[in-house]
Design a protein around this motif. Structure first.
Motif, PDB file in Angstrom:
ATOM      1  N   UNK A  83      33.293  39.998  33.295  1.00  0.00           N
ATOM      2  CA  UNK A  83      33.765  39.275  34.478  1.00  0.00           C
ATOM      3  C   UNK A  83      35.219  38.849  34.294  1.00  0.00           C
ATOM      4  N   UNK A  84      35.587  38.414  33.096  1.00  0.00           N
ATOM      5  CA  UNK A  84      36.963  38.004  32.828  1.00  0.00           C
ATOM      6  C   UNK A  84      37.908  39.192  32.943  1.00  0.00           C
ATOM      7  N   UNK A  85      37.513  40.348  32.415  1.00  0.00           N
ATOM      8  CA  UNK A  85      38.353  41.546  32.518  1.00  0.00           C
ATOM      9  C   UNK A  85      38.507  41.970  33.970  1.00  0.00           C
ATOM     10  N   UNK A  86      37.441  41.869  34.754  1.00  0.00           N
ATOM     11  CA  UNK A  86      37.522  42.212  36.172  1.00  0.00           C
ATOM     12  C   UNK A  86      38.448  41.260  36.922  1.00  0.00           C
ATOM     13  N   UNK A  87      38.421  39.985  36.564  1.00  0.00           N
ATOM     14  CA  UNK A  87      39.269  39.006  37.236  1.00  0.00           C
ATOM     15  C   UNK A  87      40.735  39.188  36.870  1.00  0.00           C
ATOM     16  N   UNK A  88      41.018  39.722  35.684  1.00  0.00           N
ATOM     17  CA  UNK A  88      42.393  39.894  35.242  1.00  0.00           C
ATOM     18  C   UNK A  88      42.993  41.224  35.689  1.00  0.00           C
ATOM     19  N   UNK A  89      42.195  42.114  36.233  1.00  0.00           N
ATOM     20  CA  UNK A  89      42.680  43.403  36.693  1.00  0.00           C
ATOM     21  C   UNK A  89      43.231  43.257  38.107  1.00  0.00           C
ATOM     22  N   UNK A  90      44.482  43.646  38.300  1.00  0.00           N
ATOM     23  CA  UNK A  90      45.125  43.484  39.602  1.00  0.00           C
ATOM     24  C   UNK A  90      44.483  44.385  40.643  1.00  0.00           C
ATOM     25  N   UNK A  91      44.343  45.671  40.331  1.00  0.00           N
ATOM     26  CA  UNK A  91      43.739  46.617  41.261  1.00  0.00           C
ATOM     27  C   UNK A  91      42.714  47.446  40.494  1.00  0.00           C
ATOM     28  N   UNK A  92      41.436  47.094  40.571  1.00  0.00           N
ATOM     29  CA  UNK A  92      40.429  47.824  39.803  1.00  0.00           C
ATOM     30  C   UNK A  92      40.282  49.287  40.220  1.00  0.00           C
ATOM     31  N   UNK A  93      40.639  49.648  41.442  1.00  0.00           N
ATOM     32  CA  UNK A  93      40.499  51.024  41.912  1.00  0.00           C
ATOM     33  C   UNK A  93      41.782  51.840  41.713  1.00  0.00           C
ATOM     34  N   UNK A  94      42.739  51.362  40.948  1.00  0.00           N
ATOM     35  CA  UNK A  94      44.021  52.046  40.800  1.00  0.00           C
ATOM     36  C   UNK A  94      43.862  53.423  40.176  1.00  0.00           C
ATOM     37  N   UNK A  95      42.984  53.571  39.200  1.00  0.00           N
ATOM     38  CA  UNK A  95      42.829  54.881  38.567  1.00  0.00           C
ATOM     39  C   UNK A  95      42.248  55.899  39.537  1.00  0.00           C
ATOM     40  N   UNK A  96      41.324  55.485  40.393  1.00  0.00           N
ATOM     41  CA  UNK A  96      40.770  56.423  41.371  1.00  0.00           C
ATOM     42  C   UNK A  96      41.780  56.743  42.468  1.00  0.00           C
TER      43      UNK A  96
END
Length: 91
Positions: free
Chosen positions: A36-49
């Motif tokens: 959850x912490x890593x997800x909250x710190x990621x600016x755009x989780x779909x950037x790689x896709x």
């Protein structure tokens, strides 16, 4: 019986009743807080896709060895300082 004996025996009974209470079962899986912490710190989780840079598959042995050897050979050769600055203070 005196008052202190009754109080002490009631205290012991309450404490023993607390020891036999069922333990709470945690519903979260182990490591969920870190995910959850890593997800909250990621600016755009779909950037790689979105950019087409998603890694497909897993890292196999030969590819990992190749990546690691390239990294080690490149990182051990630092760039030379071309414009050296000398500062003289005093005489």
């Amino acid at each position: 019986m005196n008052r202190s004996t009754i109080t002490l025996s009631l205290f012991v009974l309450v404490m023993l009743a607390g020891c036999s209470a069922p333990q709470p079962q945690h519903q979260m899986k182990l490591g969920a807080s870190v995910e959850a912490l890593a997800d909250q710190q990621t600016f755009n989780p779909q950037a790689s896709e979105e950019n087409g840079t998603k890694i497909h598959g897993v890292l196999d042995g030969p590819t990992g060895v190749n990546i690691l050897s390239t990294y080690r050979s490149d990182i051990s050769k630092p760039q030379d300082v071309r414009n050296e600055i000398q500062v003289n203070i005093g005489n």
